[in-house]
Scaffold this motif. Structure first.
Motif, PDB file in Angstrom:
ATOM      1  N   UNK A  31     -12.041 -13.521 -40.625  1.00  0.00           N
ATOM      2  CA  UNK A  31     -13.131 -14.189 -40.620  1.00  0.00           C
ATOM      3  C   UNK A  31     -13.361 -14.981 -39.356  1.00  0.00           C
ATOM      4  N   UNK A  32     -12.190 -15.342 -38.382  1.00  0.00           N
ATOM      5  CA  UNK A  32     -12.693 -16.025 -37.532  1.00  0.00           C
ATOM      6  C   UNK A  32     -12.828 -15.066 -36.088  1.00  0.00           C
ATOM      7  N   UNK A  33     -12.705 -13.715 -36.478  1.00  0.00           N
ATOM      8  CA  UNK A  33     -12.971 -12.723 -35.568  1.00  0.00           C
ATOM      9  C   UNK A  33     -11.743 -12.927 -34.189  1.00  0.00           C
ATOM     10  N   UNK A  34     -10.503 -13.221 -34.666  1.00  0.00           N
ATOM     11  CA  UNK A  34      -9.477 -13.580 -33.772  1.00  0.00           C
ATOM     12  C   UNK A  34      -9.357 -12.584 -32.583  1.00  0.00           C
ATOM     13  N   UNK A  35      -9.395 -11.409 -32.874  1.00  0.00           N
ATOM     14  CA  UNK A  35      -9.642 -10.298 -31.842  1.00  0.00           C
ATOM     15  C   UNK A  35     -10.563 -10.649 -30.609  1.00  0.00           C
ATOM     16  N   UNK A  36     -11.590 -10.936 -30.770  1.00  0.00           N
ATOM     17  CA  UNK A  36     -12.592 -11.065 -29.947  1.00  0.00           C
ATOM     18  C   UNK A  36     -12.265 -12.466 -29.463  1.00  0.00           C
ATOM     19  N   UNK A  37     -11.875 -13.409 -29.935  1.00  0.00           N
ATOM     20  CA  UNK A  37     -11.460 -14.793 -29.037  1.00  0.00           C
ATOM     21  C   UNK A  37     -10.216 -14.773 -28.464  1.00  0.00           C
ATOM     22  N   UNK A  38      -9.308 -13.780 -28.851  1.00  0.00           N
ATOM     23  CA  UNK A  38      -8.289 -13.483 -27.967  1.00  0.00           C
ATOM     24  C   UNK A  38      -8.571 -13.009 -26.751  1.00  0.00           C
ATOM     25  N   UNK A  92     -11.759 -25.505 -46.898  1.00  0.00           N
ATOM     26  CA  UNK A  92     -10.536 -24.690 -47.133  1.00  0.00           C
ATOM     27  C   UNK A  92      -9.254 -24.917 -46.197  1.00  0.00           C
ATOM     28  N   UNK A  93      -8.692 -25.794 -46.829  1.00  0.00           N
ATOM     29  CA  UNK A  93      -7.392 -26.185 -46.064  1.00  0.00           C
ATOM     30  C   UNK A  93      -6.401 -24.988 -45.669  1.00  0.00           C
ATOM     31  N   UNK A  94      -5.989 -24.242 -46.569  1.00  0.00           N
ATOM     32  CA  UNK A  94      -5.198 -23.266 -46.377  1.00  0.00           C
ATOM     33  C   UNK A  94      -5.488 -22.166 -45.254  1.00  0.00           C
ATOM     34  N   UNK A  95      -6.632 -21.790 -45.456  1.00  0.00           N
ATOM     35  CA  UNK A  95      -7.305 -20.904 -44.394  1.00  0.00           C
ATOM     36  C   UNK A  95      -7.459 -21.626 -42.792  1.00  0.00           C
ATOM     37  N   UNK A  96      -7.956 -22.783 -43.071  1.00  0.00           N
ATOM     38  CA  UNK A  96      -7.869 -23.560 -41.611  1.00  0.00           C
ATOM     39  C   UNK A  96      -6.485 -23.576 -41.027  1.00  0.00           C
ATOM     40  N   UNK A 119       3.564 -18.568 -55.453  1.00  0.00           N
ATOM     41  CA  UNK A 119       3.174 -17.285 -55.033  1.00  0.00           C
ATOM     42  C   UNK A 119       2.654 -17.234 -53.356  1.00  0.00           C
ATOM     43  N   UNK A 120       3.437 -17.180 -52.761  1.00  0.00           N
ATOM     44  CA  UNK A 120       3.007 -17.276 -51.263  1.00  0.00           C
ATOM     45  C   UNK A 120       1.782 -16.311 -50.963  1.00  0.00           C
ATOM     46  N   UNK A 121       0.557 -16.804 -50.504  1.00  0.00           N
ATOM     47  CA  UNK A 121      -0.675 -15.904 -50.168  1.00  0.00           C
ATOM     48  C   UNK A 121      -0.544 -15.611 -48.579  1.00  0.00           C
ATOM     49  N   UNK A 122       0.299 -14.834 -48.280  1.00  0.00           N
ATOM     50  CA  UNK A 122       0.497 -14.031 -46.835  1.00  0.00           C
ATOM     51  C   UNK A 122      -0.870 -13.450 -46.447  1.00  0.00           C
ATOM     52  N   UNK A 123      -1.757 -13.058 -47.418  1.00  0.00           N
ATOM     53  CA  UNK A 123      -3.168 -12.726 -47.137  1.00  0.00           C
ATOM     54  C   UNK A 123      -4.058 -13.853 -46.067  1.00  0.00           C
ATOM     55  N   UNK A 124      -3.695 -14.958 -46.356  1.00  0.00           N
ATOM     56  CA  UNK A 124      -4.475 -15.920 -45.807  1.00  0.00           C
ATOM     57  C   UNK A 124      -4.566 -15.703 -44.318  1.00  0.00           C
ATOM     58  N   UNK A 125      -3.518 -15.339 -43.592  1.00  0.00           N
ATOM     59  CA  UNK A 125      -3.544 -14.860 -42.314  1.00  0.00           C
ATOM     60  C   UNK A 125      -4.187 -13.904 -41.748  1.00  0.00           C
ATOM     61  N   UNK A 126      -4.114 -12.797 -42.382  1.00  0.00           N
ATOM     62  CA  UNK A 126      -5.165 -11.738 -42.127  1.00  0.00           C
ATOM     63  C   UNK A 126      -6.842 -12.214 -42.684  1.00  0.00           C
ATOM     64  N   UNK A 127      -6.966 -12.996 -43.618  1.00  0.00           N
ATOM     65  CA  UNK A 127      -8.402 -13.246 -43.918  1.00  0.00           C
ATOM     66  C   UNK A 127      -8.734 -14.147 -42.879  1.00  0.00           C
ATOM     67  N   UNK A 128      -7.871 -14.977 -42.410  1.00  0.00           N
ATOM     68  CA  UNK A 128      -8.212 -15.768 -41.253  1.00  0.00           C
ATOM     69  C   UNK A 128      -8.476 -15.131 -39.973  1.00  0.00           C
ATOM     70  N   UNK A 129      -7.680 -14.159 -39.897  1.00  0.00           N
ATOM     71  CA  UNK A 129      -7.901 -13.171 -38.525  1.00  0.00           C
ATOM     72  C   UNK A 129      -9.177 -12.539 -38.357  1.00  0.00           C
TER      73      UNK A 129
END
Length: 274
Positions: free
Chosen positions: A61-68, A237-241, A49-59
């Protein structure tokens, strides 16, 4: 004919092997990012069962918008200024060739031998004395200086190959040095400028050491530098990383794919002139 066919076949085999070696790490990151958070995936086995939500969670959690946004600001501060200074210096050293050009060239060559790791400690104290520690300027200004040796040598190598006949003809028509540079040499330098811009963009985006040493606030770092803070929070958490790493790599891959023709064109132009 047999030898040529064998060389052609061997070249294709080598290209396929290199392509596989290059793609395997990305495939490994992608497959690992699809596993359940908190698990320790083994090998390249896809999860049931692929956990595609990991990308949204990482986005989030890491506040990727501000980092971008922070990375874009740093890019805008580093790349245009570096390209401008390097182009002017490269034109002077490669085409105008003033009397002290040899000594200046040696200084830039010595600058190519300086590793970031070897100057990070004195650079830290200098940035602190300037009062820009923990700001984006602490990344922008050092990167401009550290990129200069390579950037100047890159543009100098381009202007050295430019024919002197163009300049002599323009001089006879009354062109000034600035007109010679702006109207004649700049239009012919687009491939070299675009490829240098791509390289500086990729190096700035992936800058890790200066970001984590000179800036404490992750939201003021580059995206690669902010990965250190994300790793500290989700280091087990290797998948989130892996999902966070792919989010950071994606913009650079997009930029390279868009401008790859200009980059290859500049490299081919240099090889043909050489």
């Amino acid at each position: 004919m047999i030898i040529r066919a064998r060389e052609k076949w061997m070249g294709r085999v080598i290209l396929v092997v290199l392509m596989i070696v290059t793609l395997v790490p990305f495939v490994s990151l992608f497959v690992t990012a699809l596993h359940e958070p908190g698990t320790y995936p083994k090998g390249l086995e896809l999860p049931e069962t692929p956990h595609w939500g990991n990308f949204a969670l990482a986005f989030t959690s890491a506040d990727v918008g501000a980092l971008l946004w922070s990375s874009v600001l740093i890019e805008l501060g580093v790349v245009p200024i570096s390209v401008l200074i390097a182009t002017l210096a490269g034109f002077a050293l490669g085409h105008l060739k003033p009397k002290a050009s040899g000594a200046v060239l040696i200084v830039f060559l010595l600058g190519l031998t300086l590793p970031f790791e070897g100057i990070i400690t004195p650079l830290y104290f200098q940035v602190r004395e300037l009062g820009i520690l923990n700001t984006r300027w602490a990344i922008i200004l050092p990167l401009i200086g550290l990129f200069m040796p390579f950037a100047v040598m890159w543009m100098r190598a381009h202007f050295v190959t430019m024919p002197q006949d163009l300049s002599e003809a323009a001089r006879m028509d009354g062109a000034t040095t600035w007109q010679l540079f702006w109207r004649i040499h700049m239009p012919l330098s687009v491939p070299a400028l675009s490829s240098l811009s791509i390289l500086l963009f990729l190096w700035t985006w992936n800058q890790f050491l200066l970001a984590i040493v000179l800036v404490n606030d992750p939201t003021k770092r580059t995206m690669a530098g902010a990965l250190g803070a994300f790793q500290g929070q989700y280091g087990t958490d290797i998948p989130l990383l892996c999902a966070g790493s792919l989010l950071i790599l994606t913009p650079t891959l997009i930029v390279f794919l868009i401008f790859q023709r200009q980059f290859v064109s500049a490299l081919m132009q240099g090889s043909l002139k050489g």
